[in-house]
Every structure is written in structure tokens, then in C-alpha cells.
Enzyme design. Structure first.
Site, short mmCIF file in Angstrom:
data_model
loop_
_atom_site.label_atom_id
_atom_site.label_comp_id
_atom_site.label_asym_id
_atom_site.label_seq_id
_atom_site.Cartn_x
_atom_site.Cartn_y
_atom_site.Cartn_z
N HIS A 1 -5.09 -3.18 -2.87
CA HIS A 1 -4.63 -2.27 -3.93
C HIS A 1 -4.35 -3.00 -5.24
O HIS A 1 -3.73 -2.44 -6.14
CB HIS A 1 -3.37 -1.53 -3.46
CG HIS A 1 -3.63 -0.67 -2.26
ND1 HIS A 1 -4.12 0.60 -2.34
CD2 HIS A 1 -3.48 -0.95 -0.94
CE1 HIS A 1 -4.27 1.10 -1.13
NE2 HIS A 1 -3.89 0.17 -0.26
N LYS B 1 -11.90 0.43 -2.51
CA LYS B 1 -10.90 1.13 -3.31
C LYS B 1 -11.34 1.11 -4.77
O LYS B 1 -12.24 1.88 -5.13
CB LYS B 1 -9.53 0.52 -3.05
CG LYS B 1 -9.16 0.62 -1.56
CD LYS B 1 -7.73 0.33 -1.28
CE LYS B 1 -7.42 0.14 0.19
NZ LYS B 1 -7.87 1.21 1.08
N SER C 1 0.79 -1.22 0.00
CA SER C 1 0.00 0.00 0.00
C SER C 1 0.83 1.28 0.00
O SER C 1 0.35 2.32 -0.43
CB SER C 1 -0.94 0.00 1.20
OG SER C 1 -0.20 -0.11 2.40
#
Ligand code: WAQ
Ligand code: MG
Length: 634
Positions: free
Chosen positions: A451, A482, A423
Site C-alpha cells: 500500500h 494495487k 493495510s
């Protein structure tokens, strides 16, 4: 409950440095032994080279409970002032030569135990004047688990209460040998426990105890027998005398400390929805710090789906998944997520953070060793901490180090856990090597694709796709918040492991399930990503374009994904550069310790599929300008 007496004596170079005793129940025994060992090894007089620990069962009928002496305090301006008080109090006890007693105590050499002074004959009676008489077998009835370090007052009150009740005892006088502790006490049944400050000069390591008794009332043998062998528990200690720090004061000090270290954080209020173009207090900014990589959080279809789900299913679910909180939306999304990641089953969590917390703590019991990458996200670290397993940290993405650590560790069950895309560094896990090691050494593998989902792999399916479906972890953790533009976490794996987690993961079991709007949005996002890989491709193009732009400007980065770190090092400089970029119209985060290691403060640039080449070029140019200004580039 069965009680045990524990005694610790520690010395260094044959000289006594520390001693402690407890009388406690079986459940607290192991912790007490650990705490006492720690105390001996971390003593202010030095690290013990000899520790004697003795544990004996203590029968209830052999233990006498005594009420604690009442406590009072007397502060004087000088040591002499305190001595005058002691003299007067000793006279009240019909002791005719108080100065002699005080000077005996002030002039004794360092002893392990106490001087035994007989007022009847005016002589010292301890059999060994170098060692003295040592009181032992005593404790309080208080639960003192939280007192890890020495608490002078509390330990002294326990000892003084036992001593005051000894046959023929008249009074006790004590000076601590701790150079930083100038409070002493006078104790007797008549006066109670009188705290006196100061009884010595600050910084002096002189200390001692003198027990004043009357041999016309007891034999010395009986007295010593009581002091050394009678088992005493002291009840009713007034804990209001414990030195206290208010929690508010503690919080205030912590905040002040953070400010001093440039680590204090504040929140920025954004006036607009999540989009690459935002405004903050009317200032237009180009957003380069969002995890909304595919621009789905504010996508009209996704918002519409969220609204439709709320209208159809309500604003909340009113219960945890195992009670009333499961509806058709939850199960549909789980099916779709499993399909997307190519696993048998999936399970939703409220956030990616609670997914890691629940998964790791449920899978790792006390016999499990968790091998964890040093750069893993905080939620993985916290999951490891919450579990009963042992965590072994390996060097970042260093497979040789991981294998060496696996070989060097004895374990029956083992787990390797790693971020899929890191990250703060934006690099990608070496999944082929990890799964190979897992196979070779029989380990379970977990990767966190927070991610990676929607970012790596040709169609955004994550690390498995990125590596051409050649390697498969046992469990994939992910987030809806995300690239999927919604909110929530999930886990994908075998049907069996998913069943296990639904029964064992506490963050799953004890949370109200997610609101329908979040699920509806995630379902739509997943549908959009599956229908067209255009946004994923555009994001991946932006990554390579921006990396080129940075390297063209002479700036290094390790990022291979939508997270592009630009290391600055110094915390203050990182903040300044972020502020300069902000002034130039770019919102970029400065990331500091403890999120990243100290002195590796950085700009963390997060790319979105909608950023244009021109925008990326402009940002690279502005970073270059700031670097030149701060002497980071020549
Ligand atoms: N039995 C007899 N004497 C002892 C014992 C014992 N179990 N433990 C210590 N001593 C003697 C020994 O000579 C030490 O040098 C001396 O006492 C001082 O020991 O209300 O910390 O452990 O805040 O330094 C007083 C607290 C603290 C006053 C006393 O004693 C308050 C203290 P220390
Ligand atoms: Mg002591």
C-alpha cells in the site's frame, strides 16, 4: 526402525490424574512427549503438578504383536439394562457370581490400576488394593499422530487386547472415570470387545477396571509380570469405530458460527471495470474501497499494453520461471522494478501474498527469530507460520517494544518484518528506527510496500523516498496489483538475496509464471508513474483533503495514506453504516475480525487519484450523518 516405549504418569496434589503409554519410532518420539506433556497439563481433572516421563528403547524381538479384539456394541436404555447384559455374558464364561464382581467394580474407590479378581478362590489378589495393577508397555500399530486428545475407545481397545491375552485371564470389565463418558466395555477372548452403554450415570466420576482371572491356570506373579512388563503392539484396529465428524458437517457448523457472529462474508458482483464510478445491479456507486489508487487498472494505455503483450507473447507461459516460464517481459519488468525501488535486483512472484509466503519461509530457518509487527498483513503472518523460524510479535509500530523484545530474545539470525503502509490502519512504518535497530542488533529487514508503492514518497516510490533516502531496508516486497493496476507480486533487494530467493522461495519455484498481459500492463503502469508524478500528487492531495474533511466533521482517523480507517468498534454497527453509505451511493468496505482485532470493526476508505474534492466532501458528510444516527457523534 528403532522403537521406544514412552510412559507418562501425572498427578496433582499427590493424586493420580492421568497416565498414557506409547511404543513408537524415533521420528515421532519428540512429538509424542510434547503431546503427553500437554495432556497432563490440560487434563479435565486439573493441571498436573508432577509429571513423570520415561523413555526407553524397546528391542523389536521383545515386542509381541497381537490382533485387536473384534469389536461389537450393545446399547441399553438404562445402566441396569447394561448390567443385565454383563451378568449374562459373565455367566457364559462359567462365572458363578457375576453380581459380586459387578458390585466390586461399582463400589471400588478411585484407583490408578485395576482390581485383580480370582474366580478360583473368589478373592481380590492385587498386591496393593489402593493402587491396583497397572497395565503398561502397549500401543497400537496405527499411526495415531492425529489423535492428540484422549480417545477413550482406541486406548481402551489396546489395553483390553493386551489384557485378554494375559495368562489365566477370563474377562475384563471397565467403567471410565471420565464423568462425561458413560460407555464401558466387557472384554474376553470369547466375546471380544463388547462396548456397553450406559454403564454409569452421566456426570459420575466413578470408574474402574476389574481383571477376572483363574489362579488354577496361572500364578499371580506371572500374570502381573505380563500385565506390567510384556511389550505389546496391537494390530488391525478397526478405525471405523472412531468417533467421526464429517468435514461437510464441520464446514456447515463453522459457517453457522460465522453468521451468528456477524462475520460471514459474501461477494459483490460489480458490473463495470475498476473505476471510481461503478455500478452494482445497475445501481451507480462511487467507489471508495479499491486499491487501484492511481486509476491505472482501467487506464486505456495500460489496457492497450496488456492486450499487446498477450498478442505478442500469448495468454499463458506454460511453465515456472525456472523451467520454460521466463521471457523477455519478465526480466525487463524485474529490471524496471529494481530501478524504481533503487535496488540491485528484483524478482517477480504471482501475487503479493505468495511473495511474502515464499520470501519469509525461504529466509527464516529454524535458528531464525522473526520480529513481526502485530498489525502485519495476513500474508506476512502466513509466511512466518510457514517458515521454521520462531515469530516474536511486537506492538504496532512501537519501537521501544521492538527493541525490548530484541534484547530479550536469544537468536543467531534475526529478521524484522513490517508493512510499509499498514493495510487496515493506513499509517506508515517507522523505517528509520527499524533500520537503526537492525544495524545495532544485526538483523535483516523486510518491508511490504503493497500500500506504499505509488502512494507515499514524492514520486510514489515508497517508504525509502518518504524518509528522504536516509534509511534502506534489506528487502522490499511489493505488489503489481494495487497502485500498479495489474496483478502479481515482486521483491527488490541485493543481487545476492534475489539469487537466493530464486533458488529457495518455493512459491516462486513451484508456480507457473505470470501471464504476459499482467506483465505488459505493469510495465506500462510503471512507465506512466515514472513519466509523470501528477496522479501520485493528486492522490496525496486527496489524502490530506479528506482527512481535513473528516476532522471538520468531528471524525477521527489514524490514516496518513490512501487507506483511511474510521473505527466504529461494533461489528454489526460497522456493517449497518456501510449499508447506509451504500444506499447513499458510496461503496465503502466494513472491515471486521479476523482481518482487524475484535471490536475494532471499521470503515476502510480507500482513496483514488481521480476522486474530486466535492466527492470527498460528500462522503465525509454522509459518514457524519451515519455517525449521528448511530450515536457515535453528539
Ligand atoms: N491399567 C490398569 N487399570 C487402569 C489403567 C491401566 N493402564 N488405566 C486406567 N485404569 C483403571 C483405573 O482404575 C481407572 O480409574 C479406570 O481404569 C478407568 O480408566 O469402547 O477411559 O482411563 O468407548 O477412565 C472405555 C471406552 C474407556 C469404551 C475407559 O478408562 C468404548 C477409560 P479410564
Ligand atoms: Mg486412563
Amino acid at each position: 526402525m528403532k522403537l521406544y516405549s514412552v510412559k507418562m504418569r501425572a498427578s496433582k496434589n499427590n493424586s493420580h490424574i492421568s497416565g498414557a503409554e506409547k511404543i513408537i519410532g524415533k521420528p515421532a518420539l519428540a512429538a509424542a512427549v510434547t503431546a503427553m506433556t500437554k495432556r497432563a497439563l490440560e487434563h479435565s481433572l486439573g493441571e498436573a503438578d508432577f509429571i513423570n516421563l520415561k523413555i526407553e528403547a524397546a528391542a523389536k524381538e521383545d515386542i509381541t504383536v497381537l490382533p485387536a479384539l473384534p469389536v461389537s456394541s450393545c446399547k441399553s436404555d438404562t445402566v441396569d439394562g447394561s448390567i443385565k447384559v454383563i451378568e449374562a455374558k459373565l455367566r457364559e464364561l462359567d462365572i458363578s457370581d457375576p453380581q459380586k464382581i459387578i458390585s466390586l467394580l461399582q463400589n471400588c474407590c478411585h484407583m490408578r490400576g485395576a482390581i485383580l479378581y480370582d474366580i478360583y478362590t473368589g478373592t481380590r489378589m492385587e498386591p496393593d488394593p489402593i493402587r491396583g495393577v497397572r497395565v503398561t508397555y502397549m500401543d497400537s500399530c496405527l499411526d495415531t499422530q492425529s489423535i492428540i486428545n484422549k480417545n477413550h475407545f482406541y486406548e481402551a481397545l489396546v489395553l483390553a487386547t493386551k489384557v485378554a491375552h494375559a495368562p489365566g485371564m477370563v474377562a475384563e470389565l471397565c467403567i471410565s472415570d471420565d464423568p462425561n463418558y458413560t460407555t464401558g466395555y466387557l472384554a474376553s477372548l470369547k466375546h471380544g470387545y463388547l462396548r456397553l452403554a450406559p454403564v454409569k450415570k452421566y456426570g459420575s466420576s466413578h470408574g474402574g477396571r476389574i481383571f477376572i482371572f483363574d489362579s488354577s491356570k496361572t500364578s499371580v506373579g506371572r500374570l502381573i509380570d505380563y500385565l506390567e512388563k510384556a511389550k505389546i503392539l496391537v494390530s488391525g484396529i478397526d478405525t471405523s469405530y472412531f468417533p467421526k465428524q464429517s468435514v461437510t458437517e464441520y464446514a456447515q457448523c463453522s459457517l453457522a458460527q460465522l453468521k451468528k457472529q456477524q462475520l460471514y462474508r459474501t461477494m459483490t458482483v460489480i458490473d463495470t471495470p475498476q473505476n471510481k464510478n461503478i455500478t452494482v445491479q445497475q445501481k451507480p456507486l462511487l467507489l471508495f474501497s479499491s486499491n487501484d489508487y492511481l486509476d491505472l487498472a482501467n487506464h486505456p494505455d495500460v489496457k492497450q499494453a496488456a492486450a499487446a503483450a498477450a498478442l505478442a507473447w500469448g495468454a499463458g507461459t506454460g511453465g515456472s520461471r525456472l523451467t520454460t516460464g521466463t521471457n523477455g517481459l519478465n526480466t525487463l519488468l524485474e529490471t524496471k522494478l529494481a530501478e524504481f525501488k533503487g535496488t540491485e535486483a528484483a524478482l517477480l512472484f504471482n501475487t503479493g501474498y505468495t511473495a511474502n509466503l515464499g520470501v519469509i519461509s525461504a529466509l527464516a530457518d529454524k535458528d531464525t527469530v522473526i520480529f513481526s509487527d502485530e498489525y502485519n498483513h495476513a500474508s506476512i503472518i502466513d509466511g512466518c507460520r510457514l517458515s521454521k523460524g520462531t515469530t516474536v510479535i511486537y506492538k504496532h509500530n512501537d519501537m521501544a517494544d521492538l527493541e525490548a523484545k530484541i534484547k530479550n530474545t536469544a537468536f543467531s539470525k534475526g529478521i524484522i518484518v513490517s508493512d510499509s503502509v499498514f493495510s487496515m490502519d493506513g499509517d506508515i512504518v517507522n523505517l528509520p528506527a527499524i533500520t537503526a535497530l537492525a544495524k545495532k542488533y544485526t538483523l535483516f529487514t523486510i518491508i511490504d510496500e503493497a500500500h506504499a508503492t505509488g502512494v507515499i514518497g514524492q514520486t510514489g516510490r515508497g517508504a525509502v523516498e518518504y524518509y528522504g533516502h536516509t534509511c534502506h531496508p534489506d528487502l522490499i516486497v511489493g505488489t503489481l496489483s494495487k497502485a500498479l493496476g495489474s496483478e502479481g507480486g515482486f521483491v527488490c533487494g541485493s543481487r545476492l538475496i534475489i539469487d537466493y530467493l530464486a533458488n529457495k522461495a518455493r512459491s516462486f519455484i513451484f508456480s507457473t509464471s505470470q501471464n504476459p498481459a499482467a506483465i505488459g500492463a505493469a510495465l506500462k503502469s510503471l512507465e506512466l508513474i515514472t513519466a509523470s508524478c501528477e496522479p501520485v500528487r493528486s492522490l496525496q492531495h486527496n489524502v490530506s483533503y479528506f482527512k481535513q474533511a473528516l476532522s471538520g466533521a468531528g471524525i477521527k482517523t489514524t490514516g496518513e495514506t490512501a487507506v483511511i480507517p474510521v473505527i466504529i468498534g461494533n461489528e454489526q454497527t460497522a456493517l449497518q453504516i456501510a449499508a447506509e453509505l451504500y444506499a447513499a451511493g458510496f461503496m465503502v468496505s466494513a472491515i471486521r475480525y479476523p482481518t482487524v482485532p475484535e471490536k475494532t470493526a471499521r470503515l476502510r476508505i480507500a482513496l483514488m487519484s481521480s476522486h474530486t474534492e466535492q466527492e470527498l466532501q460528500n462522503l465525509a458528510g454522509s459518514i457524519k450523518k451515519a455517525f449521528l444516527k448511530h450515536g457515535l457523534l453528539s
